[in-house]
Design a protein around this motif. Structure first.
Motif, PDB file in Angstrom:
ATOM      1  N   GLY A  94       4.236  -4.657   3.067  1.00 47.14           N
ATOM      2  CA  GLY A  94       3.021  -5.388   3.417  1.00 47.14           C
ATOM      3  C   GLY A  94       1.735  -4.657   3.083  1.00 47.14           C
ATOM      4  N   GLU A  95       1.819  -3.495   2.434  1.00 53.18           N
ATOM      5  CA  GLU A  95       0.635  -2.752   2.042  1.00 53.18           C
ATOM      6  C   GLU A  95       0.636  -2.544   0.539  1.00 53.18           C
ATOM      7  N   THR A  96      -0.540  -2.254  -0.007  1.00 52.28           N
ATOM      8  CA  THR A  96      -0.653  -1.950  -1.429  1.00 52.28           C
ATOM      9  C   THR A  96      -1.356  -0.613  -1.594  1.00 52.28           C
ATOM     10  N   ARG A  97      -1.215  -0.067  -2.788  1.00 52.88           N
ATOM     11  CA  ARG A  97      -1.909   1.152  -3.180  1.00 52.88           C
ATOM     12  C   ARG A  97      -2.426   0.944  -4.600  1.00 52.88           C
ATOM     13  N   SER A  98      -3.517   1.623  -4.915  1.00 50.00           N
ATOM     14  CA  SER A  98      -4.029   1.589  -6.285  1.00 50.00           C
ATOM     15  C   SER A  98      -3.312   2.651  -7.102  1.00 50.00           C
ATOM     16  N   TYR A  99      -3.429   2.542  -8.416  1.00 51.13           N
ATOM     17  CA  TYR A  99      -2.854   3.553  -9.290  1.00 51.13           C
ATOM     18  C   TYR A  99      -3.465   4.920  -8.977  1.00 51.13           C
ATOM     19  N   ARG A 100      -4.757   4.952  -8.689  1.00 53.79           N
ATOM     20  CA  ARG A 100      -5.433   6.202  -8.345  1.00 53.79           C
ATOM     21  C   ARG A 100      -4.843   6.787  -7.060  1.00 53.79           C
ATOM     22  N   GLN A 101      -4.591   5.950  -6.069  1.00 54.74           N
ATOM     23  CA  GLN A 101      -4.018   6.443  -4.816  1.00 54.74           C
ATOM     24  C   GLN A 101      -2.619   7.017  -5.042  1.00 54.74           C
ATOM     25  N   VAL A 102      -1.851   6.390  -5.903  1.00 58.23           N
ATOM     26  CA  VAL A 102      -0.516   6.928  -6.209  1.00 58.23           C
ATOM     27  C   VAL A 102      -0.661   8.273  -6.921  1.00 58.23           C
ATOM     28  N   ALA A 103      -1.606   8.368  -7.863  1.00 59.79           N
ATOM     29  CA  ALA A 103      -1.840   9.631  -8.563  1.00 59.79           C
ATOM     30  C   ALA A 103      -2.243  10.726  -7.568  1.00 59.79           C
ATOM     31  N   GLU A 104      -3.096  10.389  -6.629  1.00 61.10           N
ATOM     32  CA  GLU A 104      -3.502  11.362  -5.619  1.00 61.10           C
ATOM     33  C   GLU A 104      -2.327  11.737  -4.717  1.00 61.10           C
ATOM     34  N   TYR A 105      -1.515  10.770  -4.372  1.00 62.02           N
ATOM     35  CA  TYR A 105      -0.352  11.000  -3.509  1.00 62.02           C
ATOM     36  C   TYR A 105       0.610  12.018  -4.127  1.00 62.02           C
ATOM     37  N   ILE A 106       0.785  11.936  -5.453  1.00 60.73           N
ATOM     38  CA  ILE A 106       1.710  12.867  -6.098  1.00 60.73           C
ATOM     39  C   ILE A 106       1.023  14.183  -6.475  1.00 60.73           C
ATOM     40  N   GLY A 107      -0.252  14.335  -6.085  1.00 58.52           N
ATOM     41  CA  GLY A 107      -0.964  15.584  -6.332  1.00 58.52           C
ATOM     42  C   GLY A 107      -1.501  15.745  -7.732  1.00 58.52           C
ATOM     43  N   ASN A 108      -1.702  14.624  -8.443  1.00 57.42           N
ATOM     44  CA  ASN A 108      -2.186  14.667  -9.810  1.00 57.42           C
ATOM     45  C   ASN A 108      -3.254  13.586  -9.993  1.00 57.42           C
ATOM     46  N   PRO A 109      -4.432  13.763  -9.346  1.00 62.75           N
ATOM     47  CA  PRO A 109      -5.431  12.690  -9.307  1.00 62.75           C
ATOM     48  C   PRO A 109      -5.986  12.253 -10.654  1.00 62.75           C
ATOM     49  N   LEU A 153       5.786 -11.928  -4.322  1.00 58.40           N
ATOM     50  CA  LEU A 153       6.343 -10.819  -3.535  1.00 58.40           C
ATOM     51  C   LEU A 153       5.328 -10.298  -2.524  1.00 58.40           C
ATOM     52  N   LEU A 154       4.075 -10.128  -2.948  1.00 60.89           N
ATOM     53  CA  LEU A 154       3.050  -9.646  -2.017  1.00 60.89           C
ATOM     54  C   LEU A 154       2.782 -10.670  -0.923  1.00 60.89           C
ATOM     55  N   GLY A 155       2.766 -11.947  -1.278  1.00 60.18           N
ATOM     56  CA  GLY A 155       2.578 -12.997  -0.275  1.00 60.18           C
ATOM     57  C   GLY A 155       3.743 -13.081   0.692  1.00 60.18           C
ATOM     58  N   HIS A 156       4.940 -12.849   0.194  1.00 53.53           N
ATOM     59  CA  HIS A 156       6.141 -12.854   1.030  1.00 53.53           C
ATOM     60  C   HIS A 156       6.089 -11.711   2.041  1.00 53.53           C
ATOM     61  N   GLU A 157       5.614 -10.564   1.598  1.00 55.55           N
ATOM     62  CA  GLU A 157       5.576  -9.399   2.478  1.00 55.55           C
ATOM     63  C   GLU A 157       4.437  -9.461   3.479  1.00 55.55           C
ATOM     64  N   CYS A 158       3.362 -10.122   3.119  1.00 56.44           N
ATOM     65  CA  CYS A 158       2.207 -10.167   4.021  1.00 56.44           C
ATOM     66  C   CYS A 158       1.463 -11.477   3.790  1.00 56.44           C
ATOM     67  N   PRO A 159       1.890 -12.557   4.456  1.00 53.78           N
ATOM     68  CA  PRO A 159       1.302 -13.873   4.208  1.00 53.78           C
ATOM     69  C   PRO A 159      -0.218 -13.937   4.400  1.00 53.78           C
ATOM     70  N   GLN A 160      -0.774 -13.107   5.292  1.00 56.82           N
ATOM     71  CA  GLN A 160      -2.231 -13.120   5.502  1.00 56.82           C
ATOM     72  C   GLN A 160      -2.971 -12.297   4.450  1.00 56.82           C
ATOM     73  N   GLY A 161      -2.222 -11.726   3.509  1.00 54.52           N
ATOM     74  CA  GLY A 161      -2.815 -10.900   2.455  1.00 54.52           C
ATOM     75  C   GLY A 161      -2.413  -9.455   2.661  1.00 54.52           C
ATOM     76  N   PRO A 162      -1.996  -8.777   1.606  1.00 55.91           N
ATOM     77  CA  PRO A 162      -1.542  -7.401   1.758  1.00 55.91           C
ATOM     78  C   PRO A 162      -2.682  -6.475   2.160  1.00 55.91           C
ATOM     79  N   LEU A 163      -2.343  -5.486   2.925  1.00 57.67           N
ATOM     80  CA  LEU A 163      -3.297  -4.459   3.311  1.00 57.67           C
ATOM     81  C   LEU A 163      -3.519  -3.546   2.119  1.00 57.67           C
ATOM     82  N   PHE A 164      -4.762  -3.262   1.821  1.00 54.37           N
ATOM     83  CA  PHE A 164      -5.067  -2.326   0.741  1.00 54.37           C
ATOM     84  C   PHE A 164      -5.527  -1.044   1.417  1.00 54.37           C
ATOM     85  N   GLN A 165      -4.711  -0.025   1.332  1.00 56.38           N
ATOM     86  CA  GLN A 165      -5.014   1.251   2.007  1.00 56.38           C
ATOM     87  C   GLN A 165      -5.659   2.214   1.064  1.00 56.38           C
TER      88      GLN A 165
END
Length: 165
Positions: A94-109, A153-165
């Motif tokens: 029910g949440e989403t991440r940006s490509y930048r957030q994934v890059a930061e998560y893996i320690g390679n911003p 898929l995103l609507g199925h996981e979060c009908p009110q709209g996915p959370l963008f963290q």
């Protein structure tokens, strides 16, 4: 080593499940590239325990009864790709991440484009939720199953709209 395959009809189209002797290797879309899976002959079967477990868990997911998958996974890719795919597994339902957030998560911003390329080569769609990765503005971006499937898929996981963290 042989690979075992099973076709699975779903609300987002027919998926092809691929497993080796003990692990799920791929969930492919109808018009997907076979390059996403390790080389080997695909043996169609409905009797493989990993494929049966995957089909059952995907059915539960599509019925709204499952938020997390519990399957043995075999990602075939470079160390960087496997790092990105592991990061996908950490994105909550029910949440989403940006490509930048994934890059930061893996320690390679600075690896935003490389993260996008690795995300696009994710061999285990839905299970490793590459559909939860969106543009920095929250816009839907490319998806192997098509943007309609990603939106579903995103609507199925979060009908009110996915959370963008």
């Amino acid at each position: 080593m042989p690979l075992y395959s099973q076709c699975l009809p779903t609300p987002v189209g027919s998926l092809t499940l691929i497993a080796n002797d003990s692990h799920l290797c791929a969930v492919l879309w109808e018009h997907d590239h076979a390059a996403r899976v390790p080389l080997g002959e695909w043996v169609p079967t409905g009797e493989h325990p990993v494929l049966q477990a995957t089909a059952a868990q995907l059915a539960e997911y599509f019925a709204g009864a499952r938020r997390r998958f519990d399957l043995p996974l075999a990602f075939n890719g470079t160390p960087f790709q496997r790092q990105v795919w592991a990061a996908l597994l950490a994105i909550p339902f029910g949440e989403t991440r940006s490509y930048r957030q994934v890059a930061e998560y893996i320690g390679n911003p600075l690896a935003v484009r490389a993260v996008g390329a690795a995300n696009g080569r994710n061999p285990i769609s839905i299970i490793a939720p590459c559909h939860r990765v969106v543009g920095s503005s929250g816009a839907l971006t490319g998806f192997a199953g098509g943007l309609g499937a990603k939106q579903w898929l995103l609507g199925h996981e979060c009908p009110q709209g996915p959370l963008f963290q």
